[in-house]
Design a protein around this motif. Structure first.
Motif, mmCIF file in Angstrom:
data_model
loop_
_atom_site.group_PDB
_atom_site.id
_atom_site.type_symbol
_atom_site.label_atom_id
_atom_site.label_comp_id
_atom_site.label_asym_id
_atom_site.label_seq_id
_atom_site.Cartn_x
_atom_site.Cartn_y
_atom_site.Cartn_z
ATOM 1 N N TYR A 1 46.756 36.239 45.508
ATOM 2 C CA TYR A 1 46.830 35.527 44.236
ATOM 3 C C TYR A 1 48.287 35.221 43.932
ATOM 4 O O TYR A 1 49.184 35.895 44.440
ATOM 5 C CB TYR A 1 46.254 36.402 43.111
ATOM 6 N N SER A 2 48.516 34.210 43.069
ATOM 7 C CA SER A 2 49.885 33.911 42.626
ATOM 8 C C SER A 2 50.126 34.561 41.269
ATOM 9 O O SER A 2 49.200 34.685 40.473
ATOM 10 C CB SER A 2 50.071 32.401 42.495
ATOM 11 N N THR A 3 51.379 34.946 41.017
ATOM 12 C CA THR A 3 51.709 35.503 39.707
ATOM 13 C C THR A 3 52.040 34.349 38.761
ATOM 14 O O THR A 3 52.804 33.465 39.124
ATOM 15 C CB THR A 3 52.955 36.414 39.801
ATOM 16 N N ARG A 4 51.439 34.366 37.599
ATOM 17 C CA ARG A 4 51.710 33.343 36.583
ATOM 18 C C ARG A 4 51.820 34.058 35.234
ATOM 19 O O ARG A 4 50.797 34.254 34.550
ATOM 20 C CB ARG A 4 50.573 32.309 36.540
ATOM 21 N N TYR A 5 53.031 34.520 34.869
ATOM 22 C CA TYR A 5 53.222 35.299 33.632
ATOM 23 C C TYR A 5 54.295 34.611 32.803
ATOM 24 O O TYR A 5 55.452 34.531 33.214
ATOM 25 C CB TYR A 5 53.654 36.734 33.973
ATOM 26 N N SER A 6 53.926 34.087 31.631
ATOM 27 C CA SER A 6 54.867 33.226 30.886
ATOM 28 C C SER A 6 55.576 33.937 29.743
ATOM 29 O O SER A 6 56.477 33.365 29.130
ATOM 30 C CB SER A 6 54.075 32.059 30.278
ATOM 31 N N GLY A 7 55.091 35.154 29.394
ATOM 32 C CA GLY A 7 55.673 35.823 28.231
ATOM 33 C C GLY A 7 54.912 35.463 26.959
ATOM 34 O O GLY A 7 55.213 35.975 25.886
ATOM 35 N N SER A 8 53.946 34.559 27.086
ATOM 36 C CA SER A 8 53.092 34.236 25.944
ATOM 37 C C SER A 8 51.630 34.423 26.344
ATOM 38 O O SER A 8 51.132 33.711 27.235
ATOM 39 C CB SER A 8 53.303 32.797 25.473
ATOM 40 N N LEU A 9 50.964 35.361 25.675
ATOM 41 C CA LEU A 9 49.545 35.634 25.956
ATOM 42 C C LEU A 9 48.719 34.367 25.808
ATOM 43 O O LEU A 9 47.869 34.056 26.646
ATOM 44 C CB LEU A 9 49.044 36.707 24.979
ATOM 45 N N VAL A 10 48.978 33.586 24.740
ATOM 46 C CA VAL A 10 48.194 32.368 24.502
ATOM 47 C C VAL A 10 48.362 31.384 25.658
ATOM 48 O O VAL A 10 47.375 30.831 26.160
ATOM 49 C CB VAL A 10 48.596 31.702 23.165
ATOM 50 N N ALA A 11 49.586 31.181 26.110
ATOM 51 C CA ALA A 11 49.822 30.248 27.225
ATOM 52 C C ALA A 11 49.158 30.750 28.501
ATOM 53 O O ALA A 11 48.516 29.975 29.219
ATOM 54 C CB ALA A 11 51.320 30.064 27.433
#
Ligand code: FBP
Length: 330
Positions: free
Chosen positions: A232-242
């Motif tokens: 899997y790829s990591t996709r963590y933006s710092g915003s739960l909503v995003a």
């Protein structure tokens, strides 16, 4: 076909429910209004010197940003007339706010006015999360109830476009703001979350404090096995909503487990009533799931207004696998 505005969509949905009073419709439209006002403030924040700290801390002991406070004020103002809402609870307020002028209001609203605070000063994605419940007779105490008691929930995502996504307990609907006419327009009548995804969102920088089963789950996602769609790829933006919005459209999983290291969150970071319950309702209505690892998030009855919980939310395949790992069956 003329564009379907949020108001038109809500009114047409209301007509499909004989006996509807129209009050819930008004509340949903007001969240649209608040979303437009907050979007406008965000767009001008840097120019109006509204970025940065408000030099105050909230009930969570977190530094409040000026925009946390401003968004909270905009939401409180938006429901302070018409007699609909008698109680409002927010991440930014210690106790629930009582609308003395709306004592007979049938509804209580709960919200995280500015989700993704760490993104505020760096022009990252942000969100507002909201939940609507019937007001009980015991005020704040009646808010401490299962997430299945919500009558509507949603979020506004402030990204390249401003989006509004909500459910009234049946389907999930999505809208995008057309700034040229100042209206949210329907983009998807029935949003369905894919049963499986290719991405995960978690703050791995904190993984040393995670339960070993969660670390094992994360390592499993990274293994090379194309047949099962890994790595899997990591996709963590710092915003739960995003992050949640990406998962709603593409599938995958977001998790914020307990964190036993110093400075960590031994009970998890995210708040049950105005972060986890609303997104869990959206996830379930779109065909996904939300779990603590041991129970559905919607079944949590919190012991306090700002109670926290560990959460894994997203596609049913990944959340069920997460539970398996936590129970040592992974
Ligand atoms: P806020 O509502 O205070 O922003 O907290 C929630 C949140 O910012 C989520 O949006 C995000 O996923 C998470 O916390 C980030 O936490 P961390 O910085 O520990 O990864």
């Amino acid at each position: 076909m003329p564009p379907v505005t949020l108001d038109r969509f809500i009114l047409e949905s209301e007509h499909a429910h004989p006996g509807a009073t129209g009050e819930l419709s008004q509340l949903l439209m007001r969240f649209g209004l608040a979303g437009k006002r907050i979007a406008s403030e965000l767009a001008m924040a840097g120019l109006k010197k509204e970025l940065g700290s408000a030099s105050t801390t909230n009930v969570q002991g977190e530094e409040q940003k000026k925009l946390d406070v401003l968004a909270n004020e905009i939401l409180l103002e938006t429901f302070d007339y018409g007699g609909l809402v008698s109680l409002a609870a927010s991440e930014e307020m210690v106790e629930a706010f009582v609308y003395t002028g709306n004592a007979d209001g049938h509804y209580a609203i709960l919200f995280d006015p500015m989700d993704g605070s760490s993104n505020i000063d760096v022009n990252g994605s942000l969100g507002t999360i909201f939940s609507i419940r019937r007001r009980g007779e015991r005020g704040e105490a009646d808010l401490l109830a299962s997430g299945r008691r919500q009558i509507a929930a949603g979020y506004i995502l402030f990204g390249p476009a401003t989006l509004l996504v909500y459910t009234c307990g049946e389907a999930v609907h999505a809208f995008a703001l057309d700034p040229s006419i100042g209206e949210f327009l329907l983009t998807d009548r029935f949003v369905r979350m894919p049963a499986r995804g290719r991405g995960y969102a978690a703050n791995e920088g904190r993984s040393l404090g995670w339960p070993p089963q969660v670390r094992a789950f994360t390592e499993y996602l990274k293994e090379f096995d194309p047949e099962s769609g890994r790595p899997y790829s990591t996709r963590y933006s710092g915003s739960l909503v995003a992050d949640f919005h990406r998962i709603l459209l593409e599938g995958g999983i977001y998790y914020y487990p307990t964190d036993a290291t110093g400075g960590g969150k031994p009970k998890g970071k995210l708040r049950v009533l105005y972060e986890c319950h609303p997104l869990a309702l959206l996830a379930e209505r779109a065909g996904g799931r939300a779990s603590t690892g041991y129970q559905d998030v919607l079944d949590i009855v919190p012991e306090a207004l700002h109670a926290r919980t560990p959460i894994a939310i997203g596609s049913s395949a990944e959340v069920s696998l997460y539970e398996k790992f936590l129970k040592g069956q992974g």
